[in-house]
Every structure is written in structure tokens, then in C-alpha cells.
Motif scaffolding. Structure first.
Motif, PDB file in Angstrom:
ATOM      1  N   HIS A 120     116.061-121.774  67.326  1.00  9.59           N
ATOM      2  CA  HIS A 120     117.032-120.692  67.284  1.00  9.59           C
ATOM      3  C   HIS A 120     117.300-120.213  68.708  1.00  9.59           C
ATOM      4  N   HIS A 135     120.545-119.142  71.678  1.00  9.54           N
ATOM      5  CA  HIS A 135     121.926-118.725  71.892  1.00  9.54           C
ATOM      6  C   HIS A 135     122.288-119.025  73.333  1.00  9.54           C
ATOM      7  N   SER A 179     125.074-119.031  74.975  1.00  6.20           N
ATOM      8  CA  SER A 179     125.982-118.099  75.656  1.00  6.20           C
ATOM      9  C   SER A 179     125.315-116.778  76.018  1.00  6.20           C
ATOM     10  N   GLN A 180     124.134-116.517  75.483  1.00  5.30           N
ATOM     11  CA  GLN A 180     123.412-115.278  75.794  1.00  5.30           C
ATOM     12  C   GLN A 180     122.316-115.494  76.842  1.00  5.30           C
ATOM     13  N   TYR A 181     122.282-116.652  77.451  1.00  8.29           N
ATOM     14  CA  TYR A 181     121.201-116.995  78.375  1.00  8.29           C
ATOM     15  C   TYR A 181     121.033-115.983  79.504  1.00  8.29           C
ATOM     16  N   ARG A 220     119.298-112.486  78.599  1.00  3.66           N
ATOM     17  CA  ARG A 220     117.989-112.451  77.942  1.00  3.66           C
ATOM     18  C   ARG A 220     117.142-111.324  78.539  1.00  3.66           C
ATOM     19  N   THR A 277     125.840-108.299  74.333  1.00  2.00           N
ATOM     20  CA  THR A 277     126.103-109.606  73.747  1.00  2.00           C
ATOM     21  C   THR A 277     127.579-109.988  73.731  1.00  2.00           C
ATOM     22  N   GLU A 307     129.241-113.068  75.844  1.00  2.00           N
ATOM     23  CA  GLU A 307     129.809-114.224  75.154  1.00  2.00           C
ATOM     24  C   GLU A 307     131.292-114.419  75.492  1.00  2.00           C
TER      25      GLU A 307
END
Length: 113
Positions: free
Chosen positions: A59, A61, A63-65, A68, A83, A87
Motif C-alpha cells: 500500500h 502512494h 504521488s504523496q512521496y 510523507r 494530500t 497530488e
């Protein structure tokens, strides 16, 4: 062919883990070809290390790297504050490519397969 002498910790099931000390791992073109006790031939001594299988993260994401570790007291606030804004940046192809390259490089560097 690369040969490494190391220690191997291999989880074979939820209740059993195999421990093999001083094994030889043969690698060719980035692929493990053999794990054995064969002592013949040259090798790199990595017996101060433990070799583990790659970690799996099911799991993620991409585009959210870059966001974090960000935090908000509730989910909706977090989505709106961090978020969705992050994105949307991936609509820019250059930005999306940079995020993807950094994301996958970091996964590999940390042993995630």
C-alpha cells in the motif's frame, strides 16, 4: 558473476525462519543464481552482514512521496492541507517524473521490492 559470503535470514512461513551462517550467494546480471555452502572460487566477504529477502509494501502512494510524515489532527484536514495539493502537482509531467524517480530509488535503496 558476483559471489558474496554472508549470513542469510529467510522467513519461510509465519512460524519458521531459516538461519544460514556463512553461505555463498552467486549473482549474475542482478539475479540470484545460487545459494550454497560451496567455498570454491573468489567472493566478497560480507559475513559482518545479514542478508534478508526484499521487503514488500502493498500500500503505497507514489504521488504523496514528498509529503510523507506530514500530520493533521483529522483525515479531512490532512487531505485538504497536504494530500490534494501535492497530488495536483503531478499534473506537471516533469514533476511527476521526478517524484516517481525519487520514490522508486528510495524503495530500492531501503530494500522494498
Amino acid at each position: 558473476m558476483l559471489r558474496i559470503k554472508t549470513n542469510l535470514l529467510n522467513p519461510l512461513s509465519p512460524v519458521y525462519t531459516e538461519w544460514r551462517k556463512n553461505v555463498f550467494i552467486s549473482i549474475e546480471n542482478g539475479i540470484i543464481k545460487d545459494i550454497s555452502a560451496d567455498t570454491e572460487g573468489e567472493y566478497e566477504d560480507k559475513t559482518d552482514l545479514i542478508c534478508l529477502p526484499g521487503f514488500i509494501d502493498v500500500h503505497v502512494h507514489l504521488s504523496q512521496y514528498y509529503m510523507r510524515g506530514s500530520h493533521s489532527p483529522n483525515l479531512l484536514q490532512w487531505l485538504n492541507t497536504y494530500t490534494f495539493k501535492e497530488e495536483l502537482k503531478s499534473q506537471d509531467g516533469k514533476y511527476a517524473r521526478k517524484v516517481a524517480e525519487d520514490f522508486f530509488d528510495d524503495l530500492i535503496r531501503k530494500g522494498t521490492t
